[in-house]
Design an enzyme around this catalytic site. Structure first.
Site, PDB file in Angstrom:
ATOM      1  CG  ASN A 110      -0.350   0.674   2.422  1.00 26.06           C
ATOM      2  OD1 ASN A 110      -0.365   1.903   2.546  1.00 26.06           O
ATOM      3  ND2 ASN A 110       0.199  -0.129   3.331  1.00 26.06           N
ATOM      4  CG  PHE A 114      -0.495   9.249   7.327  1.00 22.89           C
ATOM      5  CD1 PHE A 114      -0.499   7.911   7.663  1.00 22.89           C
ATOM      6  CD2 PHE A 114       0.480  10.074   7.876  1.00 22.89           C
ATOM      7  CE1 PHE A 114       0.441   7.396   8.550  1.00 22.89           C
ATOM      8  CE2 PHE A 114       1.424   9.568   8.764  1.00 22.89           C
ATOM      9  CZ  PHE A 114       1.404   8.225   9.093  1.00 22.89           C
ATOM     10  CB  SER A 172       3.747   5.516   7.272  1.00 20.62           C
ATOM     11  OG  SER A 172       3.260   5.469   5.944  1.00 20.62           O
ATOM     12  CG  ASN A 174       3.059   4.331   1.932  1.00 24.32           C
ATOM     13  OD1 ASN A 174       3.842   3.932   1.091  1.00 24.32           O
ATOM     14  ND2 ASN A 174       2.317   3.518   2.676  1.00 24.32           N
ATOM     15  CB  THR A 175       4.144  10.544   4.844  1.00 18.23           C
ATOM     16  OG1 THR A 175       2.752  10.198   4.860  1.00 18.23           O
ATOM     17  CG2 THR A 175       4.296  12.045   5.004  1.00 18.23           C
ATOM     18  CE  LYS A 210       2.540  -0.382  12.841  1.00 18.14           C
ATOM     19  NZ  LYS A 210       1.144  -0.537  12.374  1.00 18.14           N
ATOM     20  CG  ASN A 239       4.303   0.880   9.525  1.00 23.04           C
ATOM     21  OD1 ASN A 239       3.613   0.368   8.654  1.00 23.04           O
ATOM     22  ND2 ASN A 239       4.042   2.076  10.025  1.00 23.04           N
TER      23      ASN A 239
END
Length: 352
Positions: A110, A114, A172, A174-175, A210, A239
């Site tokens: 994915n 966010f 994460s 993805n940022t 996390k 994560n």
């Protein structure tokens, strides 16, 4: 019920993954879930950072991003839930498509970024939830924020009164540049601000961190030290990963975080190393590739006081939570453990 769930899963796998996820949430809203509350046994009952859990199997953040179906999820067998991630302002996330099934690998990739409705909407939903299993919120930062570190504290101030714990998510992938906040100086400053916000709450709640599975030993040592210094309640490991080792699926080259079975070994090794570094200073939550009772048990024996699942439900359904908890109870009985806490860390050496 299991037959109906399998039919539903087969149908879900015929549509786009993100649309299927939306349909799953809508189904829960309509009361089409499976379960009769958290699985309980004296062996499974445990405490996590002061929270009493009927069992140590939790739902990882990301499934219920906007706290829409907390009530139905609390009936699915879980011992605790984590919703979010929530950011101060609503944001759409990254362009679609951004979620991919890797069926051949029992995994997913994915790059959501966010996407959520923002802390105000999420706080209102959490405030109206019926008291049940402990519920936590994953704290995030807006992509275009001028002060991402402050965003985490802002969300905690707004939503903290309505949850049982919070998780600082700096892992994460993805940022852009979010993972840079895992370095000692940046992480110390960020967590200091979050813990100040926590102290302002009428009832201070446990705060977890996390982390990513793609950290070397030096980075893990620094994180362990900072976690203790700042008074965190625990660490969630881990994560998603940026690694693509050994994948078979045609989607293996997609950008984003990889979750599911391929992450199990890497995340469990990180978990075991943290367990060794912290030596009981705080509890750990094991996440990454948990799809069976045996894998949950392996995480616990590697040093986790509790575990979380998510991607495995794409392939095994929501009833998997109860199945894992029941299977874990049987494994503990088989090995002579009176309580799940007695098994924590007993197999750590197998992963070091």
């Amino acid at each position: 019920m299991k037959v109906l769930e399998r039919i539903a899963l087969a149908g879900m796998h015929c549509v786009d993954p993100e649309r299927a996820h939306g349909l799953a949430v809508q189904s829960l809203k309509m009361g089409l879930g499976f379960g009769r509350g958290p699985v309980f046994s004296p062996r499974l009952s445990t405490s996590l950072a002061g929270m009493n859990l009927a069992n140590p199997v939790g739902l990882a953040a990301g499934f219920d991003k906007n706290a829409e179906v907390v009530g139905p999820l609390a009936q699915a067998g879980f011992g605790f839930l984590e919703v979010g991630a929530a950011t101060p302002r609503p944001q759409p996330g990254n362009p679609k498509p951004r979620l991919f099934r890797l069926t051949e690998d029992q995994a997913a990739i994915n790059r959501f970024g966010f996407n959520n409705e923002g802390m105000e909407v999420i706080a209102e939903r959490l405030a109206s939830r019926v008291v049940g299993v402990p519920v936590g919120l994953n704290l995030g930062a807006n992509k275009d924020s001028a002060d991402r570190a402050q965003d985490f504290a802002t969300v905690l101030r707004r939503c903290g009164p309505h949850v049982d714990f919070a998780t600082v998510n700096v892992s994460s992938p993805n940022t852009e540049k979010l993972r840079d906040l895992q370095g000692r100086a940046a992480l110390s400053a960020l967590l200091a601000g979050v813990m100040e916000a926590r102290a302002e709450l009428r009832t201070p709640i446990p705060v977890f961190l996390k982390i990513a599975p793609d950290l070397d030993d030096d980075a893990l040592s620094e994180i362990a030290e900072v976690a203790v210094e700042t008074g965190l309640a625990g660490i969630i490991a881990t994560n998603t990963t940026l690694s693509r080792d050994g994948l078979k699926s045609p989607h293996k080259a997609e950008a984003g975080g990889l979750s599911g079975q391929p992450v199990f070994e890497k995340s469990t090794r990180v978990l075991a190393r943290l367990s060794e570094l912290l030596d009981g200073a705080m509890p750990l939550v094991g996440v990454g590739g948990v799809g069976s009772a045996e894998q949950a048990y392996a995480k616990i024996r590697a040093g986790a006081s509790a575990v979380q699942i998510y991607t495995a439900m794409v392939y095994g359904g929501l009833s998997l939570a109860g199945e894992i908890a029941q299977g874990l109870d049987q494994l503990l009985e088989r090995d002579g453990f009176a309580h799940v806490a007695d098994a924590v860390g007993t197999g750590r050496g197998d992963w070091l």
